[in-house]
Write a protein that holds these residues in place. Sequence first.
Motif, PDB file in Angstrom:
ATOM      1  N   UNK A 139       0.783  -1.240   0.000  1.00 17.38           N
ATOM      2  CA  UNK A 139       0.000   0.000   0.000  1.00 17.38           C
ATOM      3  C   UNK A 139       0.812   1.286   0.000  1.00 17.38           C
ATOM      4  N   UNK A 140       2.102   1.218   0.335  1.00 15.73           N
ATOM      5  CA  UNK A 140       2.870   2.462   0.480  1.00 15.73           C
ATOM      6  C   UNK A 140       2.820   3.358  -0.753  1.00 15.73           C
ATOM      7  N   UNK A 141       3.029   2.829  -1.974  1.00 14.12           N
ATOM      8  CA  UNK A 141       2.980   3.727  -3.131  1.00 14.12           C
ATOM      9  C   UNK A 141       1.635   4.461  -3.268  1.00 14.12           C
ATOM     10  N   UNK A 142       0.521   3.779  -2.979  1.00 13.14           N
ATOM     11  CA  UNK A 142      -0.797   4.416  -3.043  1.00 13.14           C
ATOM     12  C   UNK A 142      -0.926   5.513  -1.984  1.00 13.14           C
ATOM     13  N   UNK A 143      -0.498   5.201  -0.763  1.00 12.32           N
ATOM     14  CA  UNK A 143      -0.591   6.170   0.340  1.00 12.32           C
ATOM     15  C   UNK A 143       0.291   7.395   0.074  1.00 12.32           C
ATOM     16  N   UNK A 144       1.504   7.152  -0.398  1.00 19.42           N
ATOM     17  CA  UNK A 144       2.434   8.268  -0.678  1.00 19.42           C
ATOM     18  C   UNK A 144       1.852   9.185  -1.746  1.00 19.42           C
ATOM     19  N   UNK A 145       1.225   8.596  -2.776  1.00 21.53           N
ATOM     20  CA  UNK A 145       0.680   9.415  -3.869  1.00 21.53           C
ATOM     21  C   UNK A 145      -0.436  10.335  -3.381  1.00 21.53           C
ATOM     22  N   UNK A 146      -1.122   9.949  -2.288  1.00 19.81           N
ATOM     23  CA  UNK A 146      -2.257  10.745  -1.802  1.00 19.81           C
ATOM     24  C   UNK A 146      -1.904  11.604  -0.584  1.00 19.81           C
ATOM     25  N   UNK A 147      -1.182  11.013   0.366  1.00 19.25           N
ATOM     26  CA  UNK A 147      -0.893  11.703   1.630  1.00 19.25           C
ATOM     27  C   UNK A 147       0.518  12.296   1.696  1.00 19.25           C
ATOM     28  N   UNK A 148       1.389  11.912   0.758  1.00 13.80           N
ATOM     29  CA  UNK A 148       2.798  12.284   0.853  1.00 13.80           C
ATOM     30  C   UNK A 148       3.535  11.268   1.712  1.00 13.80           C
ATOM     31  N   UNK A 149       4.870  11.311   1.677  1.00 13.84           N
ATOM     32  CA  UNK A 149       5.630  10.273   2.398  1.00 13.84           C
ATOM     33  C   UNK A 149       5.881  10.615   3.865  1.00 13.84           C
ATOM     34  N   UNK A 150       5.458  11.801   4.304  1.00  9.83           N
ATOM     35  CA  UNK A 150       5.723  12.225   5.679  1.00  9.83           C
ATOM     36  C   UNK A 150       5.001  11.418   6.746  1.00  9.83           C
ATOM     37  N   UNK A 151       3.883  10.776   6.396  1.00  8.50           N
ATOM     38  CA  UNK A 151       3.102  10.052   7.411  1.00  8.50           C
ATOM     39  C   UNK A 151       3.416   8.556   7.463  1.00  8.50           C
ATOM     40  N   UNK A 152       4.197   8.056   6.512  1.00 10.14           N
ATOM     41  CA  UNK A 152       4.310   6.606   6.323  1.00 10.14           C
ATOM     42  C   UNK A 152       4.832   5.875   7.565  1.00 10.14           C
ATOM     43  N   UNK A 153       5.942   6.333   8.140  1.00 12.16           N
ATOM     44  CA  UNK A 153       6.505   5.644   9.309  1.00 12.16           C
ATOM     45  C   UNK A 153       5.509   5.605  10.466  1.00 12.16           C
ATOM     46  N   UNK A 154       4.875   6.747  10.705  1.00 10.44           N
ATOM     47  CA  UNK A 154       3.948   6.852  11.833  1.00 10.44           C
ATOM     48  C   UNK A 154       2.703   5.991  11.630  1.00 10.44           C
ATOM     49  N   UNK A 155       2.135   6.040  10.433  1.00 10.70           N
ATOM     50  CA  UNK A 155       0.887   5.297  10.216  1.00 10.70           C
ATOM     51  C   UNK A 155       1.115   3.787  10.322  1.00 10.70           C
ATOM     52  N   UNK A 156       2.256   3.307   9.832  1.00 12.29           N
ATOM     53  CA  UNK A 156       2.487   1.856   9.898  1.00 12.29           C
ATOM     54  C   UNK A 156       2.964   1.410  11.283  1.00 12.29           C
TER      55      UNK A 156
END
Length: 364
Positions: A318-335
Amino acid sequence: MEVVQVLCMKGGNGDTSYAQNSVLQKKVISLTKPITDEAISNLCCNNFPARLCIADLGCSSGPNTLFAVLEFVTTVDKVGKKMGRQLPEIQVFLNDLPGNDFNTIFKSLPTFQNDLQKTMGAGAESCFVTGVPGSFYGRLFLGKSLHFVHSSYSLQWLSQVPRGLESNKGNIYMASSSPPSVLKAYYEQFQTDFSMFLRCRSEELLEGGSMVLTFLGRRSEDPSSKECCYIWELLAVALNDMVAEGLVEEEKIDSFNIPQYTPSPAEVKCEVEKEGSFTINRLEVSEVNWNAYHGEFCPSDAHEDGGYNVAKLMRAVAEPLLVSHFGDGIIEEVFSRYQKIVADRMSREKTEFVNVTVSMTKRG
């Protein structure tokens, strides 16, 4: 969101890549191997070809891609030996969307050729591999050029996010709280896409050619049942917690929906019969635990943590989909949050993915 442009598994060979976090998908390929073997055996026994064209659709990258190809070629070789026939020249087409990490696949081809050599000796030189970027919801190959088509854990992905999901607020997929109109929109998009897939493949397969397709699916007739939607609902919980803390804008979640539909066996059967080009030979359902290492020995302590495994699996997907919408700043925290939520639910509930596998033959 343009799905064709942003949908891909996380590339490379890093710690959070799909290549390092796709053991579960490999399990599913192994689980459905008897169905694939049967389809290839029947195909070859009926008319052993001098040349064989095989397509793996939604191949992704990483070890599973060529693991599946090795299985196909080995089966053809076994059937040929039983019949006293030489291994045919085999053309293997590996297809995925243009954003797929084809480079990693191509870099691993020498290792694949060595594995093939060990298994089959000189016959390994008869196998040719080609990458084919493009959506399988359109034509990809010459008419009547394919003998066998395989796809595993790819056809649940839709060609686009369904229209009319504005009322799906607070959710990122179908959920128990989703209005009926949302479920209807998802189902209609699946019908449109799968019928197009069948129509395209019927033009590309030779008469008597075979397909084995495995969907991430469900047993239930309810498209929003926990068995298929829960994994995404828990990710929505993590995102909504971040909204409550002001870390993510509410509008961002309300406008984000996963382009996926997990069909029931009845829905798959209905579309195949409606399109009319194929005869269904087998339609089966199986399950795998969310934690790919469940019940298996693994030397790494980390793999004992089911939440850790599932969070990494879902991140790779899911990371590529999430990054395209939310940006990569939230990825570490959300997972990080998602891992804890998943671990908690897995400790209290039975958590399994449901697989729907259909084997079919093109009508004459």
